[in-house]
Design a protein around this motif. Sequence first.
Motif, PDB file in Angstrom:
ATOM      1  N   CYS A   1      -3.968 -25.944  -2.925  1.00  0.00           N
ATOM      2  CA  CYS A   1      -3.474 -24.594  -3.178  1.00  0.00           C
ATOM      3  C   CYS A   1      -4.602 -23.604  -2.883  1.00  0.00           C
ATOM      4  O   CYS A   1      -5.659 -23.676  -3.491  1.00  0.00           O
ATOM      5  CB  CYS A   1      -3.052 -24.546  -4.651  1.00  0.00           C
ATOM      6  N   GLU A   2      -4.353 -22.717  -1.925  1.00  0.00           N
ATOM      7  CA  GLU A   2      -5.375 -21.716  -1.568  1.00  0.00           C
ATOM      8  C   GLU A   2      -5.176 -20.486  -2.445  1.00  0.00           C
ATOM      9  O   GLU A   2      -4.077 -19.916  -2.481  1.00  0.00           O
ATOM     10  CB  GLU A   2      -5.200 -21.342  -0.091  1.00  0.00           C
ATOM     11  N   LYS A   3      -6.236 -20.092  -3.157  1.00  0.00           N
ATOM     12  CA  LYS A   3      -6.114 -18.919  -4.037  1.00  0.00           C
ATOM     13  C   LYS A   3      -6.296 -17.636  -3.227  1.00  0.00           C
ATOM     14  O   LYS A   3      -7.229 -17.530  -2.444  1.00  0.00           O
ATOM     15  CB  LYS A   3      -7.210 -18.952  -5.108  1.00  0.00           C
ATOM     16  N   VAL A   4      -5.409 -16.683  -3.452  1.00  0.00           N
ATOM     17  CA  VAL A   4      -5.547 -15.358  -2.841  1.00  0.00           C
ATOM     18  C   VAL A   4      -5.647 -14.357  -3.993  1.00  0.00           C
ATOM     19  O   VAL A   4      -4.690 -14.194  -4.764  1.00  0.00           O
ATOM     20  CB  VAL A   4      -4.338 -15.011  -1.942  1.00  0.00           C
ATOM     21  N   TYR A   5      -6.804 -13.734  -4.135  1.00  0.00           N
ATOM     22  CA  TYR A   5      -7.010 -12.838  -5.276  1.00  0.00           C
ATOM     23  C   TYR A   5      -6.428 -11.457  -4.979  1.00  0.00           C
ATOM     24  O   TYR A   5      -6.694 -10.874  -3.925  1.00  0.00           O
ATOM     25  CB  TYR A   5      -8.508 -12.726  -5.602  1.00  0.00           C
ATOM     26  N   VAL A   6      -5.645 -10.962  -5.908  1.00  0.00           N
ATOM     27  CA  VAL A   6      -5.011  -9.650  -5.790  1.00  0.00           C
ATOM     28  C   VAL A   6      -5.807  -8.683  -6.668  1.00  0.00           C
ATOM     29  O   VAL A   6      -6.115  -8.991  -7.829  1.00  0.00           O
ATOM     30  CB  VAL A   6      -3.538  -9.727  -6.267  1.00  0.00           C
ATOM     31  N   ASN A   7      -6.157  -7.541  -6.109  1.00  0.00           N
ATOM     32  CA  ASN A   7      -6.975  -6.565  -6.838  1.00  0.00           C
ATOM     33  C   ASN A   7      -6.075  -5.674  -7.700  1.00  0.00           C
ATOM     34  O   ASN A   7      -5.606  -4.623  -7.262  1.00  0.00           O
ATOM     35  CB  ASN A   7      -7.786  -5.736  -5.834  1.00  0.00           C
ATOM     36  N   VAL A   8      -5.842  -6.138  -8.918  1.00  0.00           N
ATOM     37  CA  VAL A   8      -4.932  -5.419  -9.819  1.00  0.00           C
ATOM     38  C   VAL A   8      -5.539  -4.086 -10.254  1.00  0.00           C
ATOM     39  O   VAL A   8      -4.820  -3.092 -10.426  1.00  0.00           O
ATOM     40  CB  VAL A   8      -4.579  -6.327 -11.029  1.00  0.00           C
TER      41      VAL A   8
ATOM     42  N   ALA B   1      -7.151  -2.087  -8.484  1.00  0.00           N
ATOM     43  CA  ALA B   1      -6.869  -1.127  -7.406  1.00  0.00           C
ATOM     44  C   ALA B   1      -5.361  -1.009  -7.146  1.00  0.00           C
ATOM     45  O   ALA B   1      -4.944  -0.398  -6.163  1.00  0.00           O
ATOM     46  CB  ALA B   1      -7.595  -1.542  -6.133  1.00  0.00           C
ATOM     47  N   LYS B   2      -4.554  -1.639  -8.039  1.00  0.00           N
ATOM     48  CA  LYS B   2      -3.082  -1.575  -7.942  1.00  0.00           C
ATOM     49  C   LYS B   2      -2.552  -2.165  -6.632  1.00  0.00           C
ATOM     50  O   LYS B   2      -1.514  -1.732  -6.108  1.00  0.00           O
ATOM     51  CB  LYS B   2      -2.578  -0.124  -8.085  1.00  0.00           C
ATOM     52  N   GLU B   3      -3.271  -3.149  -6.100  1.00  0.00           N
ATOM     53  CA  GLU B   3      -2.821  -3.791  -4.864  1.00  0.00           C
ATOM     54  C   GLU B   3      -1.425  -4.406  -5.025  1.00  0.00           C
ATOM     55  O   GLU B   3      -0.636  -4.465  -4.080  1.00  0.00           O
ATOM     56  CB  GLU B   3      -3.831  -4.899  -4.491  1.00  0.00           C
ATOM     57  N   GLN B   4      -1.114  -4.827  -6.269  1.00  0.00           N
ATOM     58  CA  GLN B   4       0.188  -5.477  -6.520  1.00  0.00           C
ATOM     59  C   GLN B   4       1.354  -4.495  -6.444  1.00  0.00           C
ATOM     60  O   GLN B   4       2.510  -4.926  -6.444  1.00  0.00           O
ATOM     61  CB  GLN B   4       0.167  -6.199  -7.884  1.00  0.00           C
ATOM     62  N   LYS B   5       1.048  -3.189  -6.393  1.00  0.00           N
ATOM     63  CA  LYS B   5       2.113  -2.180  -6.305  1.00  0.00           C
ATOM     64  C   LYS B   5       2.203  -1.569  -4.894  1.00  0.00           C
ATOM     65  O   LYS B   5       2.962  -0.631  -4.668  1.00  0.00           O
ATOM     66  CB  LYS B   5       1.886  -1.051  -7.326  1.00  0.00           C
ATOM     67  N   GLN B   6       1.377  -2.078  -3.966  1.00  0.00           N
ATOM     68  CA  GLN B   6       1.378  -1.540  -2.601  1.00  0.00           C
ATOM     69  C   GLN B   6       2.481  -2.212  -1.765  1.00  0.00           C
ATOM     70  O   GLN B   6       2.876  -3.349  -2.048  1.00  0.00           O
ATOM     71  CB  GLN B   6       0.014  -1.755  -1.931  1.00  0.00           C
ATOM     72  N   PRO B   7       2.960  -1.500  -0.727  1.00  0.00           N
ATOM     73  CA  PRO B   7       4.094  -2.022   0.053  1.00  0.00           C
ATOM     74  C   PRO B   7       3.889  -3.449   0.572  1.00  0.00           C
ATOM     75  O   PRO B   7       4.833  -4.250   0.534  1.00  0.00           O
ATOM     76  CB  PRO B   7       4.206  -1.026   1.224  1.00  0.00           C
ATOM     77  N   ALA B   8       2.672  -3.791   1.001  1.00  0.00           N
ATOM     78  CA  ALA B   8       2.467  -5.138   1.565  1.00  0.00           C
ATOM     79  C   ALA B   8       2.736  -6.204   0.511  1.00  0.00           C
ATOM     80  O   ALA B   8       3.384  -7.226   0.786  1.00  0.00           O
ATOM     81  CB  ALA B   8       1.041  -5.276   2.100  1.00  0.00           C
ATOM     82  N   PHE B   9       2.279  -5.950  -0.724  1.00  0.00           N
ATOM     83  CA  PHE B   9       2.500  -6.956  -1.776  1.00  0.00           C
ATOM     84  C   PHE B   9       3.941  -6.917  -2.281  1.00  0.00           C
ATOM     85  O   PHE B   9       4.528  -7.957  -2.594  1.00  0.00           O
ATOM     86  CB  PHE B   9       1.512  -6.767  -2.941  1.00  0.00           C
ATOM     87  N   LEU B  10       4.515  -5.711  -2.333  1.00  0.00           N
ATOM     88  CA  LEU B  10       5.909  -5.596  -2.809  1.00  0.00           C
ATOM     89  C   LEU B  10       6.892  -6.321  -1.887  1.00  0.00           C
ATOM     90  O   LEU B  10       7.981  -6.712  -2.316  1.00  0.00           O
ATOM     91  CB  LEU B  10       6.302  -4.128  -2.967  1.00  0.00           C
TER      92      LEU B  10
END
Length: 200
Positions: free
Chosen positions: A26-33, A35-44
């Motif tokens: 399992c490759e971990k991909v860290y999301v920068n919460v 910086a609200k990366e989880q609310k950006q269009p690419a993550f949405l």
Amino acid sequence: MKLYMTPGSGNAYKVRVLTGLINVPCEKVYVNVAAKEQKQPAFLKLNPRGEVPVIEDGDTVIWDSSACLVYVARKYGGEAWLPSDPAQMAQVMQWVALAGNEIQYGLQYTRRGVTRGRWTAGNLEQGQALGRTALGTLEGRLKDSEWLALGRPTIGDIACFPYVETAPDAKLPLDPYPGIRAWLARCKALPGWPPREKSD
Ligand SMILES: N[C@@H](CCC(=O)N[C@@H](CS)C(=O)NCC(=O)O)C(=O)O
């Protein structure tokens, strides 16, 4: 398989635990919460709810920790972690449902309110009441059973573990729950159970 996560996410930790126990790379991909990366269009596009965890396995994208556990268990875990027999599957899913309800809204959210001052679903008393319902339900089972379902570890145990272990952060000490404390230790002793990266 990729796992989108943060180091402190208890929900992502559930997926790390299962992939660790059944030894799925399992490759971990860290999301920068922060910086609200989880609310950006690419993550949405991956998760319209804007939360971790998300897994990406080839063309398959799954969001929500419970759904991720179901996917990994059925795709890579054979009959061990979530059996296909209807009654057995339902007995496991009862505990996964507790994790997605009283544990999330009681233990997870109350902990977040206490430790970060972020209250999204009620106040301390309301959250703790839900948390006590979760802990009482678990203790009722674990006072005379080693595991939550089927007499063996399943995704029910994994789903419930992270925010039960951190219940004291929600000002719900585990001293009155000896069955839960013994079960937490039993879970962590399973071969391949990974340590948390961080708990925030
Ligand atoms: N029900 C969801 C809850 C996921 C959740 O609460 N994720 C948190 C981290 S543990 C998150 O992404 N928080 C960032 C945010 O809400 O913006 C699940 O089980 O996956």
